[in-house]
Structure formats: structure tokens, C-alpha cells
Design a protein around this motif. Structure first.
Motif, mmCIF file in Angstrom:
data_model
loop_
_atom_site.group_PDB
_atom_site.id
_atom_site.type_symbol
_atom_site.label_atom_id
_atom_site.label_comp_id
_atom_site.label_asym_id
_atom_site.label_seq_id
_atom_site.Cartn_x
_atom_site.Cartn_y
_atom_site.Cartn_z
ATOM 1 N N CYS A 198 32.522 29.599 49.969
ATOM 2 C CA CYS A 198 33.203 28.669 49.053
ATOM 3 C C CYS A 198 32.394 28.448 47.779
ATOM 4 O O CYS A 198 32.958 28.094 46.737
ATOM 5 C CB CYS A 198 33.470 27.341 49.748
ATOM 6 N N PHE A 199 31.083 28.653 47.850
ATOM 7 C CA PHE A 199 30.230 28.494 46.667
ATOM 8 C C PHE A 199 30.129 29.776 45.851
ATOM 9 O O PHE A 199 29.509 29.780 44.785
ATOM 10 C CB PHE A 199 28.826 28.047 47.087
ATOM 11 N N LEU A 200 30.696 30.856 46.363
ATOM 12 C CA LEU A 200 30.583 32.139 45.686
ATOM 13 C C LEU A 200 31.828 32.498 44.892
ATOM 14 O O LEU A 200 31.741 32.865 43.724
ATOM 15 C CB LEU A 200 30.289 33.237 46.722
ATOM 16 N N SER A 201 32.995 32.412 45.531
ATOM 17 C CA SER A 201 34.244 32.800 44.870
ATOM 18 C C SER A 201 35.421 32.380 45.738
ATOM 19 O O SER A 201 35.336 32.479 46.969
ATOM 20 C CB SER A 201 34.283 34.318 44.644
ATOM 21 N N PRO A 202 36.527 31.934 45.125
ATOM 22 C CA PRO A 202 37.719 31.620 45.929
ATOM 23 C C PRO A 202 38.227 32.818 46.719
ATOM 24 O O PRO A 202 38.707 32.665 47.854
ATOM 25 C CB PRO A 202 38.742 31.168 44.883
ATOM 26 N N TRP A 203 38.137 34.020 46.114
ATOM 27 C CA TRP A 203 38.611 35.216 46.807
ATOM 28 C C TRP A 203 37.711 35.557 47.992
ATOM 29 O O TRP A 203 38.198 35.963 49.059
ATOM 30 C CB TRP A 203 38.684 36.393 45.842
ATOM 31 N N VAL A 204 36.415 35.398 47.803
ATOM 32 C CA VAL A 204 35.482 35.628 48.905
ATOM 33 C C VAL A 204 35.715 34.592 50.001
ATOM 34 O O VAL A 204 35.696 34.912 51.195
ATOM 35 C CB VAL A 204 34.029 35.578 48.394
ATOM 36 N N ALA A 205 35.962 33.349 49.611
ATOM 37 C CA ALA A 205 36.255 32.303 50.596
ATOM 38 C C ALA A 205 37.518 32.630 51.383
ATOM 39 O O ALA A 205 37.573 32.435 52.611
ATOM 40 C CB ALA A 205 36.393 30.951 49.893
ATOM 41 N N ALA A 206 38.538 33.142 50.702
ATOM 42 C CA ALA A 206 39.779 33.511 51.395
ATOM 43 C C ALA A 206 39.517 34.631 52.401
ATOM 44 O O ALA A 206 40.076 34.628 53.509
ATOM 45 C CB ALA A 206 40.830 33.943 50.380
ATOM 46 N N PHE A 207 38.665 35.574 52.028
ATOM 47 C CA PHE A 207 38.330 36.664 52.945
ATOM 48 C C PHE A 207 37.642 36.125 54.196
ATOM 49 O O PHE A 207 37.977 36.506 55.327
ATOM 50 C CB PHE A 207 37.432 37.688 52.241
ATOM 51 N N PHE A 208 36.693 35.214 54.017
ATOM 52 C CA PHE A 208 35.987 34.680 55.181
ATOM 53 C C PHE A 208 36.853 33.728 55.991
ATOM 54 O O PHE A 208 36.623 33.561 57.199
ATOM 55 C CB PHE A 208 34.677 34.018 54.758
ATOM 56 N N ALA A 209 37.828 33.119 55.364
ATOM 57 C CA ALA A 209 38.797 32.333 56.134
ATOM 58 C C ALA A 209 39.577 33.252 57.076
ATOM 59 O O ALA A 209 39.847 32.891 58.234
ATOM 60 C CB ALA A 209 39.744 31.591 55.187
ATOM 61 N N LEU A 210 39.910 34.442 56.588
ATOM 62 C CA LEU A 210 40.589 35.426 57.438
ATOM 63 C C LEU A 210 39.678 35.877 58.574
ATOM 64 O O LEU A 210 40.119 36.038 59.722
ATOM 65 C CB LEU A 210 41.020 36.617 56.579
#
Length: 249
Positions: A198-210
Motif C-alpha cells: 500500500c505504501f508502494l503503489s495502488p496497482w502493487v497493492a491490488a496485486f497483493f490483495a489478489l
């Protein structure tokens, strides 16, 4: 006969191949692809293959009563090492700093060899040790393509977070499928990785949510076949590259 020979020379570890290729591919595309990438990738894969057979020789030389069991790994190890040598020399002449990168990988190789010698290749720490040099190929590919360390460290961290998570998740699906402790550890790890993302990028956060979602859903399906588990991880590895390149490229 040919397929049997291939199985003896090439490890049947599809998740490992994804871990070997995805960080390199992401680093190459984040920077600028260069003809030297066509030398670095086969050198990297040949190094992995030589190390794999070295570790199998170490394991079987200690455990097997049949000397031929260990001996059959000598020829592949030497063949892959010999094929690696001219590529490695060319790369070091072109970019001498690659020698330092190789030296940095040696402690992790030593850890993997120790675990192989003691027949503990499936240990959690051994898997995590293997992840580090694989993810280190991302900054190596970025720097080889003319990029900078500042450009490389965030996507390298994302790769490290993801592939370390696969070590936990795959164990919960195969060797530790009945361990509630491992399952909780896997989910806790992925929740923590999501917080970092979440501190890196919204897209990266979405990937880790998956990724977190798959630790909740897939184990609940019961005994998922190993090829299916591997296919999911390969798909996520490709998706990871698809996220990293536009975010950090």
C-alpha cells in the motif's frame, strides 16, 4: 528415452522456472532491452542448472548407498558449468560489476548446498534463501539495460515480497497442507505484504490483495492438484511482470 533424459537433466519444478525468469523479464523491460540480455538470461539459467545438479550430487553422495545415484548428476553439472563459462566471461568483460553481483549470490548458494547436503531442501529457510538471488536478477537486468539502482530497488522489493510469499503458500498446499500453523503464517505474511504494498503503489497493492485472496480461497478447496497449484503461481508471476513494468518502467 529422450523424455527420460530431459527429466534427468532438467528439474521438473515449474514454480522455480517462473521465479528464475519473471524478475529478469521485469528488470529487462523496466530498463531498456539490450542484446546482452540474450547472454545474461541463458547464463543465469545455466548457472541454476549447474547449481541444481551440484546440490543433488551433494545430497545423494551423503544419503544413497548406490554410488551411481550421485554420479549421474556429475555430467549434467559439468556440462552446464562448461556452457556457462564463456557466457560468464563475456558478461564480466562487458560489465565487470556483474562479478560482484555473482559474489553476492554465493552465500545464498552456500545455504542451499548445506540444506541439500543434509537432505532438507524443503526447509522453509532454504526456500527463502533461493528467492533472494532470483529476485536479485531484477536489479541486475535493470543495471545492464542502463537503468539505475534507484529505479530498481522498489520492483526488486515487490518481487522479493511476492516470491517469498509463494514459499509459504505452496507449502500450505503441498507438504504442509494439514498444518494450521503454516496456513496462519502464510495468511499473516500476505497480509503484511499487502500493508507494505500500500505504501508502494495502488496497482502493487491490488496485486497483493489478489495474492492474499488466493491464500484464503485456494486452501479452502481441499487437495488441489500440484499442477494446478503451480499453474496459479506461474499465472501470478506473469501478472506480476505485467504490474511492475508499467508502474516502474
Amino acid at each position: 528415452m529422450a523424455s527420460r533424459a530431459v527429466r534427468r537433466w532438467l528439474p521438473q519444478q515449474h514454480g522455480a522456472w517462473a521465479m528464475l525468469v519473471a524478475p529478469f523479464l521485469a528488470g529487462m523491460l523496466i530498463a531498456a532491452p539490450t542484446p546482452w540480455d540474450a547472454v545474461l538470461l541463458p547464463a543465469w539459467l545455466l548457472g541454476y542448472l549447474a547449481a541444481y545438479h551440484l546440490q543433488q550430487w551433494l545430497r545423494l553422495d551423503r544419503l544413497s548407498r548406490n554410488p551411481k545415484a550421485a554420479a549421474r548428476h556429475v555430467r549434467p553439472a559439468l556440462t552446464f558449468a562448461a556452457a556457462l563459462l564463456p557466457l560468464a566471461l563475456a558478461l564480466v568483460v562487458h560489465a565487470p560489476w556483474l562479478l560482484l553481483a555473482a559474489v553476492c549470490a554465493l552465500p545464498f548458494l552456500a545455504v542451499n548446498c548445506w540444506y541439500a547436503r543434509h537432505n532438507r531442501e524443503r526447509a522453509l529457510l532454504n526456500g527463502l534463501a533461493a528467492v533472494v538471488p532470483a529476485c536479485g536478477m531484477l536489479p541486475v537486468a535493470v543495471l545492464l539495460g542502463g537503468g539505475t539502482a534507484g529505479q530498481a530497488w522498489r520492483p526488486a522489493l515487490v518481487c522479493l515480497l511476492y516470491f517469498a510469499g509463494t514459499v509459504f503458500h505452496v507449502k500450505t498446499m503441498i507438504r504442509e497442507r494439514d498444518s494450521l500453523t503454516y496456513l496462519r503464517a502464510s495468511r499473516a505474511y500476505h497480509a503484511g505484504a499487502l500493508v507494505v504494498a500500500c505504501f508502494l503503489s495502488p496497482w502493487v497493492a491490488a496485486f497483493f490483495a489478489l495474492c492474499l485472496l488466493r491464500t484464503l480461497v485456494v486452501p479452502a478447496l481441499g487437495r488441489v492438484p500440484v499442477p494446478v497449484v503451480g499453474a496459479i503461481e506461474v499465472a501470478l508471476s506473469l501478472l506480476l511482470v505485467g504490474v511492475l513494468v508499467p508502474v516502474y518502467g
